[in-house]
Design a protein around this motif. Structure first.
Motif, short mmCIF file in Angstrom:
data_model
loop_
_atom_site.label_atom_id
_atom_site.label_comp_id
_atom_site.label_asym_id
_atom_site.label_seq_id
_atom_site.Cartn_x
_atom_site.Cartn_y
_atom_site.Cartn_z
N ILE A 83 13.10 49.89 3.42
CA ILE A 83 13.06 49.43 2.03
C ILE A 83 14.05 50.27 1.24
CG2 ILE A 83 11.68 49.26 -0.05
CD1 ILE A 83 9.19 49.07 1.72
N GLY A 84 14.92 49.63 0.50
CA GLY A 84 15.90 50.36 -0.29
C GLY A 84 16.69 49.43 -1.17
N ASP A 85 18.00 49.55 -1.10
CA ASP A 85 18.86 48.66 -1.88
C ASP A 85 18.67 47.21 -1.44
OD1 ASP A 85 20.08 50.50 -3.56
OD2 ASP A 85 21.60 51.01 -2.07
N ARG A 86 19.07 46.32 -2.30
CA ARG A 86 18.99 44.89 -2.00
C ARG A 86 20.16 44.53 -1.08
NH1 ARG A 86 16.33 40.87 -5.05
NH2 ARG A 86 17.05 38.75 -4.61
N SER A 87 19.93 44.59 0.21
CA SER A 87 20.98 44.34 1.18
C SER A 87 20.40 43.77 2.46
CB SER A 87 21.74 45.64 1.51
OG SER A 87 20.88 46.55 2.20
N VAL A 88 21.25 43.16 3.25
CA VAL A 88 20.79 42.59 4.52
C VAL A 88 20.22 43.69 5.42
CG1 VAL A 88 21.54 41.43 6.63
CG2 VAL A 88 22.42 40.67 4.42
N ALA A 89 20.85 44.86 5.40
CA ALA A 89 20.39 45.96 6.25
C ALA A 89 18.96 46.36 5.92
CB ALA A 89 21.31 47.17 6.08
N ASN A 90 18.56 46.15 4.67
CA ASN A 90 17.20 46.51 4.26
C ASN A 90 16.27 45.30 4.24
OD1 ASN A 90 17.83 49.22 3.97
ND2 ASN A 90 18.49 48.97 1.85
N SER A 91 16.52 44.38 5.14
CA SER A 91 15.60 43.25 5.28
C SER A 91 15.42 42.87 6.75
CB SER A 91 16.11 42.04 4.50
OG SER A 91 17.33 41.58 5.02
N ILE A 92 16.11 43.60 7.63
CA ILE A 92 15.99 43.33 9.06
C ILE A 92 15.46 44.58 9.76
CG2 ILE A 92 17.81 41.60 9.08
CD1 ILE A 92 19.70 43.68 10.21
N ALA A 93 14.93 44.39 10.95
CA ALA A 93 14.32 45.50 11.67
C ALA A 93 15.37 46.51 12.12
CB ALA A 93 13.55 44.98 12.88
N SER A 94 15.10 47.77 11.85
CA SER A 94 15.96 48.84 12.34
C SER A 94 15.43 49.35 13.68
CB SER A 94 16.00 49.98 11.33
OG SER A 94 14.69 50.46 11.08
N PHE A 95 14.22 48.95 14.01
CA PHE A 95 13.60 49.31 15.29
C PHE A 95 12.70 48.15 15.69
CE2 PHE A 95 9.80 50.78 17.50
CZ PHE A 95 10.30 51.58 18.51
N ALA A 96 12.78 47.72 16.94
CA ALA A 96 11.92 46.63 17.40
C ALA A 96 11.50 46.89 18.84
CB ALA A 96 12.66 45.30 17.30
N LEU A 97 10.26 46.61 19.12
CA LEU A 97 9.72 46.84 20.46
C LEU A 97 8.74 45.73 20.79
CD1 LEU A 97 8.40 50.21 21.86
CD2 LEU A 97 6.99 48.18 21.99
N VAL A 98 8.84 45.21 21.99
CA VAL A 98 7.90 44.19 22.45
C VAL A 98 7.11 44.77 23.62
CG1 VAL A 98 7.64 41.88 23.41
CG2 VAL A 98 9.50 42.36 21.79
N SER A 99 5.81 44.77 23.50
CA SER A 99 4.99 45.34 24.56
C SER A 99 5.03 44.46 25.80
CB SER A 99 3.54 45.51 24.07
OG SER A 99 2.99 44.26 23.72
N GLY A 100 4.88 45.12 26.94
CA GLY A 100 4.92 44.39 28.20
C GLY A 100 3.97 45.00 29.21
#
Length: 245
Positions: A83-100
């Motif tokens: 969460i920060g400035d109004r930008s694409v970078a602050n609306s997409i995941a910076s870390f993602a993990l799918v359990s398996g």
């Protein structure tokens, strides 16, 4: 509008594919016919949040998220969104993990905690992001809200953007108003929503000991956010606030 002391998470975009295995505990086993759940963490790294000024407070909030990971199930998904400035970078995941099948939930917890700790530490070293666009991040990051999933918002809840300036309203003794959500993106999902750090402020003049807003202001802040989440489609019974003080 920029909020001088707010911090917004900007983590290196990292996609981690792993797994989480809950052992023989049925609570952590896949459930046929159920939509996958998971955890979305919306992390505020603007420079006035307690997560910027107090590493100890940050550690407590990160631990709270880590404990929640252990309650999830095999096949669930985990994301961190800044969460920060109004930008694409602050609306997409910076870390993602799918359990398996290969990674225990304890390992998922460690990765999640390490990613959050690293995100806040990196932003702390940079002095934080810019303005605090909590509304923008929530509405544009598409957090998972299926039954059994959870959204954690690590923030003081003090929006400071072109949409609302809560800090200014509090300082002027005015009612807190948040604009209506652009859509009911939480409708029918059944997810749990928890804002951790609401009303927790940084001490004047520096330091690391966090403080709280006066009770009346805190109650007003909680009421404004609860109403907003309900307008976005959330069940009011699933909306929670924590301070960890």
């Amino acid at each position: 509008m920029s909020k001088k002391n707010l911090l917004v998470p900007v983590l290196a975009g990292t996609l981690v594919l792993g797994g989480c295995h809950g052992g023989r505990n049925s609570a952590n086993s896949p459930s046929s016919g159920k939509e996958p759940g998971g955890i979305t963490v919306e992390a505020d790294v603007s420079d006035s949040t307690p997560f910027m000024t107090s590493p100890d407070y940050t550690d407590a909030a990160v631990k709270r998220v880590g404990e929640a990971v252990l309650k999830q199930r095999l096949g669930d998904r985990f994301r961190i969104v800044p969460i920060g400035d109004r930008s694409v970078a602050n609306s997409i995941a910076s870390f993602a993990l799918v359990s398996g099948q290969r990674t225990h939930l304890s390992t998922v917890r460690k990765r999640m905690e390490a990613a959050l700790t690293g995100l806040f530490a990196e932003q702390r070293s940079r002095g934080g992001n810019g303005s605090t666009n909590i509304l923008y991040a929530l509405q544009n990051s598409h957090p998972l809200c299926s039954s059994g999933s959870a959204i954690y918002i690590l923030s003081d809840g003090i929006e400071a953007s072109s949409e609302a300036n809560i800090g200014a309203a509090l300082a002027a003794g005015k009612p807190i108003k948040l604009p209506e959500p652009s859509e009911q993106f939480l409708k029918g999902g059944g997810c749990s929503i928890t804002m951790i750090g609401i009303g927790v402020t940084s001490p004047a003049g520096g330091g690391t000991n966090v403080q709280m807003l006066p009770d009346a202001q805190l109650d007003s802040l909680k009421s404004a956010w609860r109403s907003w989440f309900v307008s976005a489609g959330a069940d009011p019974a699933n909306v929670h606030f924590e301070t960890i003080l």
